[in-house]
Design an enzyme around this catalytic site. Structure first.
Site, PDB file in Angstrom:
ATOM      1  N   ASP A 110       2.545   1.761   3.283  1.00  0.00           N
ATOM      2  CA  ASP A 110       3.478   0.755   3.825  1.00  0.00           C
ATOM      3  C   ASP A 110       4.909   1.227   3.561  1.00  0.00           C
ATOM      4  OD1 ASP A 110       1.251  -0.809   4.313  1.00  0.00           O
ATOM      5  OD2 ASP A 110       1.544  -2.051   2.527  1.00  0.00           O
ATOM      6  N   MET A 121       2.461  -5.809  -7.777  1.00  0.00           N
ATOM      7  CA  MET A 121       1.142  -5.236  -7.473  1.00  0.00           C
ATOM      8  C   MET A 121       1.281  -4.079  -6.494  1.00  0.00           C
ATOM      9  SD  MET A 121      -1.255  -5.257  -4.782  1.00  0.00           S
ATOM     10  CE  MET A 121      -1.945  -6.665  -3.916  1.00  0.00           C
ATOM     11  N   LYS A 128     -14.960  -8.404  -0.375  1.00  0.00           N
ATOM     12  CA  LYS A 128     -14.947  -8.932   0.999  1.00  0.00           C
ATOM     13  C   LYS A 128     -16.298  -8.620   1.624  1.00  0.00           C
ATOM     14  CE  LYS A 128     -12.174  -8.935   5.236  1.00  0.00           C
ATOM     15  NZ  LYS A 128     -11.120  -8.306   6.040  1.00  0.00           N
ATOM     16  N   HIS A 133       0.887  -1.165   0.000  1.00  0.00           N
ATOM     17  CA  HIS A 133       0.000   0.000   0.000  1.00  0.00           C
ATOM     18  C   HIS A 133       0.921   1.210   0.000  1.00  0.00           C
ATOM     19  CE1 HIS A 133      -2.271  -3.055   2.359  1.00  0.00           C
ATOM     20  NE2 HIS A 133      -3.325  -2.562   1.768  1.00  0.00           N
ATOM     21  N   ASP A 163     -11.838 -12.326  10.716  1.00  0.00           N
ATOM     22  CA  ASP A 163     -10.883 -12.390   9.601  1.00  0.00           C
ATOM     23  C   ASP A 163      -9.536 -12.926  10.111  1.00  0.00           C
ATOM     24  OD1 ASP A 163      -9.508 -11.960   7.280  1.00  0.00           O
ATOM     25  OD2 ASP A 163      -9.621  -9.770   7.380  1.00  0.00           O
ATOM     26  N   ASP A 202      -6.859 -14.692   8.457  1.00  0.00           N
ATOM     27  CA  ASP A 202      -5.619 -14.488   7.685  1.00  0.00           C
ATOM     28  C   ASP A 202      -4.523 -15.488   8.049  1.00  0.00           C
ATOM     29  OD1 ASP A 202      -6.443 -12.449   6.040  1.00  0.00           O
ATOM     30  OD2 ASP A 202      -5.647 -10.849   7.305  1.00  0.00           O
ATOM     31  N   HIS A 229     -11.917 -14.264   2.330  1.00  0.00           N
ATOM     32  CA  HIS A 229     -13.097 -13.415   2.180  1.00  0.00           C
ATOM     33  C   HIS A 229     -14.332 -14.221   1.798  1.00  0.00           C
ATOM     34  CE1 HIS A 229     -10.299  -9.718   1.472  1.00  0.00           C
ATOM     35  NE2 HIS A 229     -10.100 -10.323   2.628  1.00  0.00           N
ATOM     36  N   ASP A 281      -1.731 -13.166   1.335  1.00  0.00           N
ATOM     37  CA  ASP A 281      -2.253 -12.042   2.125  1.00  0.00           C
ATOM     38  C   ASP A 281      -2.676 -12.572   3.488  1.00  0.00           C
ATOM     39  OD1 ASP A 281      -2.980  -9.563   2.841  1.00  0.00           O
ATOM     40  OD2 ASP A 281      -4.852  -9.506   1.729  1.00  0.00           O
ATOM     41  N   GLU A 321     -11.051  -6.276  -5.120  1.00  0.00           N
ATOM     42  CA  GLU A 321     -10.957  -7.365  -4.129  1.00  0.00           C
ATOM     43  C   GLU A 321     -12.204  -7.364  -3.256  1.00  0.00           C
ATOM     44  OE1 GLU A 321      -7.308  -7.430  -1.899  1.00  0.00           O
ATOM     45  OE2 GLU A 321      -8.184  -8.681  -0.337  1.00  0.00           O
ATOM     46  N   GLU A 370      -9.893 -13.414  -2.617  1.00  0.00           N
ATOM     47  CA  GLU A 370      -9.083 -13.899  -1.475  1.00  0.00           C
ATOM     48  C   GLU A 370      -9.788 -15.048  -0.770  1.00  0.00           C
ATOM     49  OE1 GLU A 370      -7.212 -11.053   1.166  1.00  0.00           O
ATOM     50  OE2 GLU A 370      -7.846 -12.213   2.912  1.00  0.00           O
ATOM     51  N   ASP A 422      -5.294 -13.589  -3.722  1.00  0.00           N
ATOM     52  CA  ASP A 422      -4.787 -13.499  -2.350  1.00  0.00           C
ATOM     53  C   ASP A 422      -5.010 -14.840  -1.659  1.00  0.00           C
ATOM     54  OD1 ASP A 422      -4.089 -10.890  -2.760  1.00  0.00           O
ATOM     55  OD2 ASP A 422      -5.402 -10.036  -1.218  1.00  0.00           O
TER      56      ASP A 422
END
Ligand code: GCO
Ligand code: MN
Ligand code: MN
Length: 388
Positions: free
Chosen positions: A60, A91, A186, A57, A258, A260, A223, A290, A184, A220, A248
């Protein structure tokens, strides 16, 4: 480090986000448990582990309040780190969720000024991604949604979302960036309900855009699994429509928060069929993990998590090869293929409608005949369980 058939290599196209391996273990109930890892350290370490690249991002890499000079320095240093480790940035994406300004969404905030700011932030983040040669640009609308339907007209929100994507497609074209834009979906978290909750919702919106050819999906695992959906079906549908631009990977129990988790660590059978779909289809895009290490882990655990994600994918890939090489599975699949070879509705309407209308079907035989899926599934499970 072990050197075996499951060693990841750059040609496998495994990627991670700076925010994934860099996750310090903060959750709604507790503080960070690990120091924040610097982007340069992440790149070096992931490169050594065999990853192809790293995604980010905007924030980041460049903190929200960085000056222009700081931005330039961070970009320069990160480019050097990438070059030194042979890593790519395939990406890029925008953080449209962390800043309190986005508390009611970015492209679908009820405040038009916020919607314009979201466009500005995204254009600048696209500039940053383009500087690193990213080819896919992801749109995850984490804050695009509501807690109460009293607050927002979802029809209006769809129009705003569409306007934003149309605007940013124009920007993409005008700048000559050639990004493929990937939505994406979710269903929830962090909003109570997020707009475009599934792959199907996103696909339907894409075909109403001014440049549907530029926009696809970044689905993802977690999700769809949160909602109890079969993720491979959504991925297959996106793929069949030519819209699987990115993916993802992670792991998730249905109906939970969530999670992950590390790819392959929850539903082994689903993970297998996902890898099978990606491998059988010749999907050539990035396989992005992800996800993040358990909050129990220190830095060593983070690298165990990263290495384990890639290793599990390659183990599943080997199981896929075993599935295809198995003679009994082969026989069962050939029998199915024979039945599938009957013309069905593929024949043209004008030529064959009368023939089909007049056809005499042997319904007792069709009703009586089974499909042998029990045997097929058992053989698949025996491969997965390591006894075949
Ligand atoms: C999540 C999302 C994000 C996005 C990321 C890239 O559940 O938080 O998966 O991690 O993938 O913002 O767009
Ligand atoms: Mn997610
Ligand atoms: Mn994601």
């Amino acid at each position: 480090m072990t050197t075996d058939a499951y060693m990841p290599r750059p040609e496998h196209h495994f990627t991670f986000g700076l925010w994934t391996v860099g996750n310090p273990g903060r959750d709604p109930f507790g503080d960070p448990v690990r120091p924040v890892l610097l982007p340069n350290v992440i790149v070096e370490k992931l490169g050594a582990l065999g990853a192809y690249g790293v995604n980010f991002h905007d924030n980041d890499l460049v903190p929200r309040d960085a000056t222009a000079a700081e931005r330039d320095r961070l970009v320069r240093e990160f480019k050097t780190a990438l070059a030194n480790s042979g890593m790519r940035v395939p990406m890029a994406t925008t953080n449209l969720f962390g800043d309190p300004v986005f508390r009611d969404g970015a492209f679908t905030s009820n405040d038009g000024t916020v919607r314009r700011y979201a466009l500005q932030k995204t254009m600048r983040a696209m500039d940053l991604g383009a500087e690193f040669g990213a080819e896919v640009y992801v749109f995850w609308g984490g804050r695009e949604g509501v807690e109460t339907n009293a607050a927002k007209d979802a029809r209006e929100a769809m129009k705003w979302f569409r306007d934003a994507l149309n605007f940013l497609c124009e920007y993409n074209i005008a700048q000559g960036y050639n990004f493929k834009l990937a939505i994406e979906p979710k269903p929830n978290e962090p909003r109570g309900d997020i707009f475009l909750p599934t792959i199907g919702h996103a696909l339907a919106l894409i075909y109403t855009l001014d440049h549907p050819d530029l926009v696809g999906l970044n689905p993802e695992v977690a999700h769809d699994t949160i909602s109890g959906l079969d993720f491979t079906h959504g991925v297959a549908q996106a793929m069949e429509a030519g819209k699987l631009f990115h993916i993802d990977l992670n792991a998730q129990k249905p109906g939970r928060y969530d999670q992950d988790h590390r790819f392959g660590s929850e539903d082994v059978k689903q993970s297998f069929f996902l890898v099978k779909l990606l491998e059988d289809s010749g999907y050539a895009g990035m396989k992005h993990f992800d996800s993040h290490a358990y909050r129990t882990e220190d830095e060593a655990g983070v690298w165990d998590f990263a290495a384990g994600s890639m290793r599990s994918y390659l183990i599943f890939k080997e199981k896929v090869a075993a599935f295809h090489a198995d003679p009994e599975i082969g026989q069962l699949l050939s029998a199915l293929a024979e039945r599938g070879a009957a013309p069905g509705a593929r024949i043209g309407f004008t030529r064959d409608s009368q023939t089909i209308k007049d056809e005499q079907f042997d319904l007792p035989a069709l009703r009586a005949r089974g499909y042998a899926y029990e045997r097929l599934d058992q053989l698949t499970m025996e491969i997965l369980l390591g006894v075949r």
